[in-house]
Write a protein that holds these residues in place. Structure first.
Motif, PDB file in Angstrom:
ATOM      1  N   THR A  94     -10.237  -1.174  39.937  1.00 12.02           N
ATOM      2  CA  THR A  94      -8.902  -0.623  40.217  1.00 12.02           C
ATOM      3  C   THR A  94      -8.887   0.070  41.572  1.00 12.02           C
ATOM      4  OG1 THR A  94      -8.467  -0.338  37.869  1.00 12.02           O
ATOM      5  CG2 THR A  94      -7.138   0.976  39.371  1.00 12.02           C
ATOM      6  N   ARG A  95      -9.952   0.768  41.883  1.00  9.21           N
ATOM      7  CA  ARG A  95     -10.040   1.471  43.177  1.00  9.21           C
ATOM      8  C   ARG A  95      -9.868   0.483  44.330  1.00  9.21           C
ATOM      9  NH1 ARG A  95     -12.258   1.523  48.303  1.00  9.21           N
ATOM     10  NH2 ARG A  95     -11.981   3.632  49.044  1.00  9.21           N
ATOM     11  N   GLU A  96     -10.520  -0.674  44.224  1.00  8.84           N
ATOM     12  CA  GLU A  96     -10.419  -1.659  45.312  1.00  8.84           C
ATOM     13  C   GLU A  96      -9.008  -2.221  45.409  1.00  8.84           C
ATOM     14  OE1 GLU A  96     -12.769  -2.013  47.570  1.00  8.84           O
ATOM     15  OE2 GLU A  96     -13.743  -0.462  46.385  1.00  8.84           O
ATOM     16  N   SER A  97      -8.372  -2.415  44.285  1.00  6.03           N
ATOM     17  CA  SER A  97      -7.008  -2.931  44.275  1.00  6.03           C
ATOM     18  C   SER A  97      -6.048  -1.933  44.946  1.00  6.03           C
ATOM     19  CB  SER A  97      -6.598  -3.191  42.820  1.00  6.03           C
ATOM     20  OG  SER A  97      -5.269  -3.565  42.744  1.00  6.03           O
ATOM     21  N   VAL A  98      -6.218  -0.650  44.642  1.00  5.85           N
ATOM     22  CA  VAL A  98      -5.357   0.385  45.238  1.00  5.85           C
ATOM     23  C   VAL A  98      -5.673   0.510  46.735  1.00  5.85           C
ATOM     24  CG1 VAL A  98      -4.668   2.818  45.139  1.00  5.85           C
ATOM     25  CG2 VAL A  98      -5.149   1.593  43.024  1.00  5.85           C
ATOM     26  N   ALA A  99      -6.962   0.400  47.089  1.00  7.24           N
ATOM     27  CA  ALA A  99      -7.347   0.490  48.509  1.00  7.24           C
ATOM     28  C   ALA A  99      -6.711  -0.643  49.308  1.00  7.24           C
ATOM     29  CB  ALA A  99      -8.867   0.434  48.637  1.00  7.24           C
ATOM     30  N   ARG A 100      -6.633  -1.822  48.718  1.00  2.00           N
ATOM     31  CA  ARG A 100      -6.013  -2.960  49.410  1.00  2.00           C
ATOM     32  C   ARG A 100      -4.527  -2.669  49.666  1.00  2.00           C
ATOM     33  NH1 ARG A 100      -6.313  -8.592  46.388  1.00  2.00           N
ATOM     34  NH2 ARG A 100      -5.354  -7.251  44.845  1.00  2.00           N
ATOM     35  N   MET A 101      -3.886  -2.090  48.676  1.00  5.11           N
ATOM     36  CA  MET A 101      -2.464  -1.761  48.823  1.00  5.11           C
ATOM     37  C   MET A 101      -2.275  -0.736  49.954  1.00  5.11           C
ATOM     38  SD  MET A 101       0.233  -0.753  45.808  1.00  5.11           S
ATOM     39  CE  MET A 101      -0.776   0.453  45.063  1.00  5.11           C
ATOM     40  N   VAL A 102      -3.124   0.272  49.992  1.00  4.17           N
ATOM     41  CA  VAL A 102      -3.030   1.288  51.057  1.00  4.17           C
ATOM     42  C   VAL A 102      -3.317   0.638  52.406  1.00  4.17           C
ATOM     43  CG1 VAL A 102      -4.076   3.408  51.976  1.00  4.17           C
ATOM     44  CG2 VAL A 102      -3.570   3.229  49.524  1.00  4.17           C
ATOM     45  N   GLY A 103      -4.360  -0.210  52.445  1.00  8.43           N
ATOM     46  CA  GLY A 103      -4.726  -0.894  53.690  1.00  8.43           C
ATOM     47  C   GLY A 103      -3.618  -1.790  54.215  1.00  8.43           C
ATOM     48  N   ARG A 104      -2.825  -2.319  53.316  1.00  6.39           N
ATOM     49  CA  ARG A 104      -1.725  -3.190  53.734  1.00  6.39           C
ATOM     50  C   ARG A 104      -0.498  -2.405  54.181  1.00  6.39           C
ATOM     51  NH1 ARG A 104      -2.299  -8.083  49.297  1.00  6.39           N
ATOM     52  NH2 ARG A 104      -4.044  -9.102  50.345  1.00  6.39           N
ATOM     53  N   GLY A 105      -0.605  -1.081  54.157  1.00  9.61           N
ATOM     54  CA  GLY A 105       0.450  -0.259  54.747  1.00  9.61           C
ATOM     55  C   GLY A 105       1.469   0.291  53.761  1.00  9.61           C
ATOM     56  N   TYR A 106       1.235   0.117  52.461  1.00 11.42           N
ATOM     57  CA  TYR A 106       2.150   0.736  51.494  1.00 11.42           C
ATOM     58  C   TYR A 106       1.983   2.253  51.613  1.00 11.42           C
ATOM     59  CZ  TYR A 106       2.985  -3.708  49.106  1.00 11.42           C
ATOM     60  OH  TYR A 106       3.363  -4.984  48.799  1.00 11.42           O
ATOM     61  N   ASP A 107       3.066   2.947  51.967  1.00  9.28           N
ATOM     62  CA  ASP A 107       2.920   4.360  52.248  1.00  9.28           C
ATOM     63  C   ASP A 107       3.905   5.203  51.438  1.00  9.28           C
ATOM     64  OD1 ASP A 107       2.301   6.756  53.360  1.00  9.28           O
ATOM     65  OD2 ASP A 107       3.118   6.345  55.348  1.00  9.28           O
ATOM     66  N   ASP A 108       5.149   5.292  51.927  1.00 13.38           N
ATOM     67  CA  ASP A 108       6.122   6.116  51.211  1.00 13.38           C
ATOM     68  C   ASP A 108       6.797   5.270  50.134  1.00 13.38           C
ATOM     69  OD1 ASP A 108       7.566   8.316  50.522  1.00 13.38           O
ATOM     70  OD2 ASP A 108       9.080   8.053  52.087  1.00 13.38           O
ATOM     71  N   ILE A 109       6.035   4.920  49.123  1.00 10.48           N
ATOM     72  CA  ILE A 109       6.500   4.017  48.064  1.00 10.48           C
ATOM     73  C   ILE A 109       5.773   4.414  46.785  1.00 10.48           C
ATOM     74  CG2 ILE A 109       4.697   2.260  48.452  1.00 10.48           C
ATOM     75  CD1 ILE A 109       6.998   0.153  48.137  1.00 10.48           C
ATOM     76  N   ASP A 110       6.363   4.110  45.638  1.00 16.28           N
ATOM     77  CA  ASP A 110       5.681   4.457  44.394  1.00 16.28           C
ATOM     78  C   ASP A 110       4.455   3.557  44.189  1.00 16.28           C
ATOM     79  OD1 ASP A 110       6.261   6.234  41.872  1.00 16.28           O
ATOM     80  OD2 ASP A 110       5.451   4.328  41.127  1.00 16.28           O
TER      81      ASP A 110
ATOM     82  N   GLU B  33       2.004  -6.671  44.667  1.00 17.71           N
ATOM     83  CA  GLU B  33       0.742  -7.240  45.151  1.00 17.71           C
ATOM     84  C   GLU B  33       0.117  -8.168  44.106  1.00 17.71           C
ATOM     85  OE1 GLU B  33      -1.156  -6.366  48.347  1.00 17.71           O
ATOM     86  OE2 GLU B  33       1.018  -6.461  48.485  1.00 17.71           O
ATOM     87  N   THR B  34       0.149  -7.725  42.873  1.00 20.73           N
ATOM     88  CA  THR B  34      -0.451  -8.515  41.788  1.00 20.73           C
ATOM     89  C   THR B  34       0.302  -9.833  41.635  1.00 20.73           C
ATOM     90  OG1 THR B  34      -0.918  -6.407  40.718  1.00 20.73           O
ATOM     91  CG2 THR B  34      -1.226  -8.378  39.387  1.00 20.73           C
ATOM     92  N   ALA B  35       1.630  -9.764  41.743  1.00 16.79           N
ATOM     93  CA  ALA B  35       2.441 -10.976  41.632  1.00 16.79           C
ATOM     94  C   ALA B  35       2.150 -11.913  42.807  1.00 16.79           C
ATOM     95  CB  ALA B  35       3.922 -10.610  41.586  1.00 16.79           C
ATOM     96  N   ALA B  36       2.049 -11.327  44.010  1.00 17.47           N
ATOM     97  CA  ALA B  36       1.775 -12.156  45.196  1.00 17.47           C
ATOM     98  C   ALA B  36       0.442 -12.886  45.038  1.00 17.47           C
ATOM     99  CB  ALA B  36       1.775 -11.289  46.449  1.00 17.47           C
TER     100      ALA B  36
END
Ligand SMILES: NC(=O)c1ccc[n+]([C@@H]2O[C@H](COP(=O)([O-])OP(=O)(O)OC[C@H]3O[C@@H](n4cnc5c(N)ncnc54)[C@H](OP(=O)(O)O)[C@@H]3O)[C@@H](O)[C@H]2O)c1
Length: 307
Positions: A262-278, A285-288
């Motif tokens: 889960t940590r890696e999945s969340v890190a990928r989301m942060v790395g992709r620039g998701y910032d001021d979002i829930d 991301e999972t759907a993509a």
């Protein structure tokens, strides 16, 4: 109880929590780094101060900031709360921070004659606004007993789990589960939708099953309607907590394979620039990853779900 309360940190959580204290009739002096966030509290009876040191004369100061380093900064950094000749008698911190960082902070504060209670919370800002947080505290039991009424003014339940930093371990464990559940809920929701079950139907069925919880229920409208701009908790803060979870697992010699993934999945989301979002934008991301493009599927609150 003393009416001399100070508050540092008026983000999503801090603002909602201090409002509960004010509404319960406690006077409070408040400070926030971004001063504009403090002004709206004046109409709730708060006195806004210009610097952290202005809170040093308070008896008890609550803190609700982002990370361990931020807490060290507001306490011991330049112009920090306890850097002057006058210091509060008690600091109560509700930020989600590490066990080790909290122990360092305790040693420093107690060395300066300031008592310290850890009081992390379960529940988002909406839960806090409704006075329904769970507060789990640790530190000297007598200190907890003396301050329980303040904590109770912000919560549906308060608990003391032991001495020292044990409440930090509790919160880290809690948020590790928080991350793992949203990861898995996104995975199975995408699986169900790709196989043909409408997303809101699937989520409702999970909520009604033995696996449904307050958490799956309150996340359901957002996951169904894709309203991730209504931020409750950011991916960056969740990554911080997953890192705290894995750090604690390493320190205590516990394998946590689900948390690691889960940590890696969340890190990928942060790395992709998701910032001021829930953080629940993890669904996108999972759907993509499954080649699925999502559309809001129109679940309304009349479906009987909490938002
Ligand atoms: N949101 C939730 O659902 C939730 C639930 C339970 C626990 N928590 C935990 O509660 C804490 C706060 O979360 P939040 O959602 O309220 O975050 P937030 O909205 O981002 O607010 C963070 C607060 O900390 C202040 N801050 C951060 N670094 C600072 C520094 N170096 N010096 C001074 N002030 C600083 C910010 O000031 P500015 O306004 O100037 O940026 C803001 O007031 C975090 O530890 C989080 O993990 C969050």
């Amino acid at each position: 109880m003393s009416a001399s309360i100070g508050w540092i940190g008026l983000g999503r959580m801090g603002e909602a929590m201090v409002k509960r204290l004010l509404k319960a009739g406690h006077a409070a002096r408040v400070w926030n780094r971004t001063a504009a966030k403090a002004q709206p509290l004046v109409e709730y009876g708060a006195q806004v101060v210009a610097s952290k040191l202005d809170l040093a004369s308070c008896d008890t100061v609550f803190t609700m900031v982002s990370t361990t380093d931020d807490l060290k900064d507001v306490l011991f950094g330049e112009g920090g709360l306890v850097t002057g000749a006058k210091r509060p008698r008690v600091v109560i911190d509700s930020s989600s921070i590490s066990q080790e960082g909290s122990a360092e902070i305790r040693a420093q504060l107690e060395g300066l004659g300031v008592a310290y209670l850890c009081a992390p919370v379960s529940g988002n800002a909406k839960v806090a606004k409704a006075g329904k947080l769970l507060v789990v505290a640790s530190g000297p039991k007598a200190l907890y007993d003396a301050n329980e009424a303040y904590l109770a003014a912000m919560a549906r339940k308060v608990m003391w789990v032991g001495e020292g930093e044990l409440a930090r371990v509790w919160k880290i464990a809690h948020n590790t589960m928080f991350g793992v559940i949203i990861q898995n809920l996104c995975e199975i929701t995408v699986l169900a939708e790709k196989a043909g079950i409408p997303r809101h139907v699937f989520l409702q069925s999970i909520n009604d099953s033995v696996l449904g919880s307050m958490y799956t229920r309150y996340k359901t409208p957002m996951l169904s309607n894709l309203t991730f701009d209504q931020v409750t908790f950011t991916p960056k803060l969740l990554l911080k907590d997953m890192d705290l979870g894995l750090g604690a697992a390493k320190a205590h010699g516990v394998a946590m394979p689900a948390a690691a993934a889960t940590r890696e999945s969340v890190a990928r989301m942060v790395g992709r620039g998701y910032d001021d979002i829930d953080f629940a934008a993890l669904l996108i991301e999972t759907a993509a990853d499954a080649g699925l493009s999502l559309k809001p599927d129109g679940l309304t609150l009349s479906d009987g779900l909490e938002s």
